[in-house]
Motif scaffolding. Structure first.
Motif, PDB file in Angstrom:
ATOM      1  N   VAL A  54       0.933  -1.210  -0.147  1.00 48.57           N
ATOM      2  CA  VAL A  54      -0.079   0.092  -0.092  1.00 48.57           C
ATOM      3  C   VAL A  54       1.002   1.276  -0.079  1.00 48.57           C
ATOM      4  CG1 VAL A  54      -1.625   1.401   1.452  1.00 48.57           C
ATOM      5  CG2 VAL A  54      -1.958  -1.194   1.011  1.00 48.57           C
ATOM      6  N   SER A  55       1.993   1.287   0.861  1.00 45.80           N
ATOM      7  CA  SER A  55       2.779   2.641   1.003  1.00 45.80           C
ATOM      8  C   SER A  55       3.363   2.769  -0.483  1.00 45.80           C
ATOM      9  CB  SER A  55       3.755   2.306   1.894  1.00 45.80           C
ATOM     10  OG  SER A  55       3.435   2.197   3.289  1.00 45.80           O
ATOM     11  N   ALA A  56       4.047   1.695  -1.109  1.00 44.80           N
ATOM     12  CA  ALA A  56       4.659   1.731  -2.334  1.00 44.80           C
ATOM     13  C   ALA A  56       3.816   2.289  -3.500  1.00 44.80           C
ATOM     14  CB  ALA A  56       5.288   0.227  -2.769  1.00 44.80           C
ATOM     15  N   CYS A  57       2.509   1.733  -3.443  1.00 42.92           N
ATOM     16  CA  CYS A  57       1.508   2.052  -4.201  1.00 42.92           C
ATOM     17  C   CYS A  57       1.126   3.528  -4.380  1.00 42.92           C
ATOM     18  CB  CYS A  57       0.187   1.407  -4.006  1.00 42.92           C
ATOM     19  SG  CYS A  57       0.088  -0.180  -4.871  1.00 42.92           S
ATOM     20  N   MET A  58       1.002   4.197  -2.829  1.00 36.58           N
ATOM     21  CA  MET A  58       0.910   5.466  -2.718  1.00 36.58           C
ATOM     22  C   MET A  58       1.799   6.377  -2.995  1.00 36.58           C
ATOM     23  SD  MET A  58      -2.310   6.279  -2.403  1.00 36.58           S
ATOM     24  CE  MET A  58      -2.041   7.878  -2.066  1.00 36.58           C
ATOM     25  N   ALA A  59       2.908   5.909  -2.835  1.00 36.22           N
ATOM     26  CA  ALA A  59       4.181   6.615  -3.253  1.00 36.22           C
ATOM     27  C   ALA A  59       4.331   6.838  -4.710  1.00 36.22           C
ATOM     28  CB  ALA A  59       5.387   6.010  -2.814  1.00 36.22           C
ATOM     29  N   GLY A  60       3.938   6.009  -5.367  1.00 33.76           N
ATOM     30  CA  GLY A  60       4.022   6.046  -6.867  1.00 33.76           C
ATOM     31  C   GLY A  60       3.097   7.185  -7.435  1.00 33.76           C
ATOM     32  N   ALA A  66       0.380  14.144  -8.052  1.00 31.86           N
ATOM     33  CA  ALA A  66       0.309  15.343  -7.096  1.00 31.86           C
ATOM     34  C   ALA A  66       0.635  16.522  -7.833  1.00 31.86           C
ATOM     35  CB  ALA A  66       1.117  15.061  -5.802  1.00 31.86           C
ATOM     36  N   GLY A  67       1.606  16.598  -8.714  1.00 27.64           N
ATOM     37  CA  GLY A  67       2.090  17.891  -9.260  1.00 27.64           C
ATOM     38  C   GLY A  67       1.072  18.167 -10.266  1.00 27.64           C
ATOM     39  N   ARG A  68       0.164  17.522 -10.942  1.00 25.80           N
ATOM     40  CA  ARG A  68      -0.981  17.666 -11.590  1.00 25.80           C
ATOM     41  C   ARG A  68      -2.196  18.312 -11.212  1.00 25.80           C
ATOM     42  NH1 ARG A  68      -0.175  14.877 -16.479  1.00 25.80           N
ATOM     43  NH2 ARG A  68      -2.253  14.185 -16.929  1.00 25.80           N
ATOM     44  N   HIS A  69      -2.273  18.276  -9.733  1.00 22.21           N
ATOM     45  CA  HIS A  69      -3.744  18.598  -9.289  1.00 22.21           C
ATOM     46  C   HIS A  69      -3.450  19.474  -7.876  1.00 22.21           C
ATOM     47  CE1 HIS A  69      -5.705  15.966 -11.695  1.00 22.21           C
ATOM     48  NE2 HIS A  69      -4.841  14.978 -11.523  1.00 22.21           N
ATOM     49  N   ARG A  70      -4.101  20.287  -7.700  1.00 22.17           N
ATOM     50  CA  ARG A  70      -4.060  21.273  -6.386  1.00 22.17           C
ATOM     51  C   ARG A  70      -4.595  20.322  -5.264  1.00 22.17           C
ATOM     52  NH1 ARG A  70      -4.631  27.106  -5.625  1.00 22.17           N
ATOM     53  NH2 ARG A  70      -5.336  27.245  -3.428  1.00 22.17           N
ATOM     54  N   ASP A  71      -3.662  20.002  -4.118  1.00 27.24           N
ATOM     55  CA  ASP A  71      -4.003  19.346  -3.138  1.00 27.24           C
ATOM     56  C   ASP A  71      -4.675  17.916  -3.427  1.00 27.24           C
ATOM     57  OD1 ASP A  71      -4.414  18.398  -0.631  1.00 27.24           O
ATOM     58  OD2 ASP A  71      -5.342  19.951   0.102  1.00 27.24           O
ATOM     59  N   LEU A  72      -3.789  17.040  -4.216  1.00 28.26           N
ATOM     60  CA  LEU A  72      -4.332  15.798  -4.555  1.00 28.26           C
ATOM     61  C   LEU A  72      -4.939  14.923  -3.415  1.00 28.26           C
ATOM     62  CD1 LEU A  72      -4.881  13.610  -6.924  1.00 28.26           C
ATOM     63  CD2 LEU A  72      -2.479  12.851  -6.465  1.00 28.26           C
ATOM     64  N   GLU A  73      -4.262  14.953  -2.378  1.00 25.70           N
ATOM     65  CA  GLU A  73      -4.565  14.102  -1.181  1.00 25.70           C
ATOM     66  C   GLU A  73      -6.002  14.355  -0.594  1.00 25.70           C
ATOM     67  OE1 GLU A  73      -1.852  13.443   2.127  1.00 25.70           O
ATOM     68  OE2 GLU A  73      -0.052  13.406   0.659  1.00 25.70           O
ATOM     69  N   GLN A  98      -6.789   4.405   2.976  1.00 23.66           N
ATOM     70  CA  GLN A  98      -7.804   5.407   2.724  1.00 23.66           C
ATOM     71  C   GLN A  98      -7.472   5.913   1.555  1.00 23.66           C
ATOM     72  OE1 GLN A  98      -9.490   7.943   5.921  1.00 23.66           O
ATOM     73  NE2 GLN A  98      -9.497   6.112   7.457  1.00 23.66           N
ATOM     74  N   LEU A  99      -6.387   6.494   1.275  1.00 23.44           N
ATOM     75  CA  LEU A  99      -5.848   7.292   0.086  1.00 23.44           C
ATOM     76  C   LEU A  99      -5.685   6.338  -0.984  1.00 23.44           C
ATOM     77  CD1 LEU A  99      -2.952   9.401   1.844  1.00 23.44           C
ATOM     78  CD2 LEU A  99      -5.176  10.107   0.862  1.00 23.44           C
ATOM     79  N   LEU A 100      -5.422   5.162  -0.742  1.00 23.54           N
ATOM     80  CA  LEU A 100      -5.435   3.988  -1.849  1.00 23.54           C
ATOM     81  C   LEU A 100      -6.676   3.911  -2.327  1.00 23.54           C
ATOM     82  CD1 LEU A 100      -3.371   2.809  -3.883  1.00 23.54           C
ATOM     83  CD2 LEU A 100      -3.516   0.790  -2.270  1.00 23.54           C
ATOM     84  N   VAL A 101      -7.757   3.594  -1.600  1.00 28.52           N
ATOM     85  CA  VAL A 101      -9.263   3.358  -1.945  1.00 28.52           C
ATOM     86  C   VAL A 101      -9.571   4.688  -2.815  1.00 28.52           C
ATOM     87  CG1 VAL A 101     -11.372   3.199  -1.227  1.00 28.52           C
ATOM     88  CG2 VAL A 101      -9.758   2.107   0.029  1.00 28.52           C
TER      89      VAL A 101
END
Length: 491
Positions: A54-60, A66-73, A98-101
């Motif tokens: 999960v951590s590796a997926c979210m890092a990718g 993230a740079g393509r959107h304002r506040d992606l999280e 939660q973020l990955l979902v």
């Protein structure tokens, strides 16, 4: 017919940029109309992943998007809340899960990947820091992406001095704002329900106890209070659906104050515009007190029916959106005058689908009977006529750009002049088109079309932004004194 020879095309062109994307909700399985959600299965599979994966997926994901959107999280959290609705055990997942979902319930959408066209231009609310002879402007544009879904984007730039035109380079990062329910006006609410043919007894029963202005909570309370009287009548059940539809169509949108206008996108926010917001006609409206605001009339499309809508704003950061009502608020292409005349709001309407008409309102929301101004007479307009934006006060009359549809479904732009004091009188009209698609403009998503939703007068120069065959945007300029002289010659 050939063009009048009065318009000078500029070299400036705006074309669709597929790199401008938003992050919108995506429910696996529901991307097709007949599809069923696979969201529960996807979430169950995510829960089976170990923490390291999960951590590796979210890092990718964050590195790539993230740079393509304002506040992606924040976007991923919002979409997670949708995915977790009705499943309390999901709400207790660790933050990374939660973020990955949320990421699996998110998709990028290129808002203008298919087309960018049908612009409308007005003076910008901020005119500071300009050189002599310059005017800053805001321009609305219709953007079309996958599935022919239309939204409203904005551009800014500077006109002048002379024929100068500079378009500010828009940021690729887009924001769609925060949508919240609006405040409802009972008279407008009732008028819109009358347009829809809602059962009068049900409408009076539900709305009769509400004040002149009410919010969604008060409306739901009124519906709940009358539930026992309404649930057994088919006409009442249908009226309740229509009441909810009208409520849904009225909302507010707010954007971060530090976001540039060129980043902001008005994204469909109600069921009546679920398939698009089309062809905004912007006007800078000056009230009786001298204060200015901006009105934008546009067409909402739900995939089956169209409805005229109106948004208002003072700064292009906060918008109030709502429906229009009345016999003249039908079909497409309403365009408001920039101020009241004789204490009433005026607008151009194409309520009968083929003529340019004038209508009036006491509140800019309910529009009464329309009076025909111009009917198709010239060869380039025999199929239908309509306006190309709000009337422009020249001091010598109201200048109205029109569109006409001719043989081979060609769309051309024409001009007429209305009397300054009595705009129900047409004083002059150009017989030939002001603009028609030339050989370089006739090919596109919809061939042989030039179309504008609003021009801007600066000094004696009329700048006309126009859609090119529903694919791109061009600009032309016209010398106003020469145009008026030619129109008087034509009669």
């Amino acid at each position: 017919m050939s063009e009048s020879g009065l318009a000078v095309r500029l070299d400036v062109k705006l074309r669709p940029d597929p790199r401008r994307v938003i992050a919108r909700l995506f429910v696996p399985g529901e991307e097709l109309p007949e599809g069923a959600s696979r969201g529960r299965s996807v979430i169950d599979r995510i829960q089976e992943l170990d923490d390291a994966t999960v951590s590796a997926c979210m890092a990718g994901i964050l590195a790539g998007f993230a740079g393509r959107h304002r506040d992606l999280e924040a976007i991923l959290h919002k979409h997670f809340q949708v995915a977790a609705h009705g499943r309390p055990e999901i709400a207790r997942l660790p933050e990374a899960h939660q973020l990955l979902v949320g990421a699996y319930f998110t998709m990028e959408y290129a808002v203008e990947s298919a087309a960018l066209f049908n612009p409308s231009m007005v003076a910008h609310p901020d005119q500071t820091g300009l050189a002599p002879g310059q005017l800053r402007f805001v321009m609305s544009v219709r953007a079309v992406g996958e599935g022919h879904l239309s939204s409203v984007e904005f551009r800014t730039g500077i006109l002048g001095p002379g024929s100068g035109l500079v378009i500010d380079e828009p940021d690729r990062t887009l924001v769609t704002g925060v949508h919240t329910p609006g405040v409802y006006h009972r008279e407008l609410f009732q008028a819109r329900l009358a347009d829809l043919g809602a059962d009068r007894a049900t409408v009076e029963l539900v709305l009769g106890s509400l004040p002149d202005r009410f919010d969604l909570a008060r409306l739901r309370g009124a519906l709940s209070a009358q539930r026992a009287y309404l649930r057994d009548r088919q006409s009442a059940l249908r009226a309740i659906e229509q009441i909810n539809q009208v409520a849904d169509a009225n909302y507010t949108v707010t954007f971060p104050p530090d976001s540039p206008i060129g980043q902001r996108v008005l994204w469909p926010g109600s069921s009546v515009e679920s398939h698009g917001m089309e062809d905004v006609r912007l006007v800078r409206f000056v009230g009786d007190d001298g204060e200015s605001s901006y009105y934008g009339t546009y067409t909402a499309y739900d995939g089956d029916r169209i409805a005229p809508q109106l948004f208002t704003t003072t700064d292009f950061a906060a918008f109030e959106v709502g429906q229009l009502a009345g016999p003249a608020a039908r079909n497409k292409g309403m365009a408001m005058f920039p101020r009241r005349l004789a204490g009433r709001y005026l607008a151009l309407s194409r309520w009968d689908r083929e003529n340019v008409s004038l209508c009036m309102s006491d509140d800019a929301q309910v529009w009464h009977h329309a009076e025909t101004l111009q009917t198709p007479r010239e060869p380039w307009q025999l199929v239908q006529l309509g306006n190309c934006g709000s009337p422009i006060d020249t001091g010598d009359g109201w200048l109205v750009l029109t569109h006409g549809v001719g043989p081979m479904r060609t769309y051309s732009i024409g001009v007429m002049l209305l009397d300054h004091d009595n705009p129900a009188q047409v004083r002059a009209a150009l017989r030939a088109p002001l603009l028609a698609a030339d050989n370089e403009e006739r090919d596109g998503y919809v061939p042989n079309v030039v179309y504008s939703c609003g021009a801007l007068l600066h000094g004696d120069t009329l700048t006309v932004p126009y859609g090119i065959s529903d694919a791109a945007i061009g600009f032309a300029q016209v010398d106003l004194p020469t145009l008026l002289h030619r129109m008087r010659q034509d009669g």
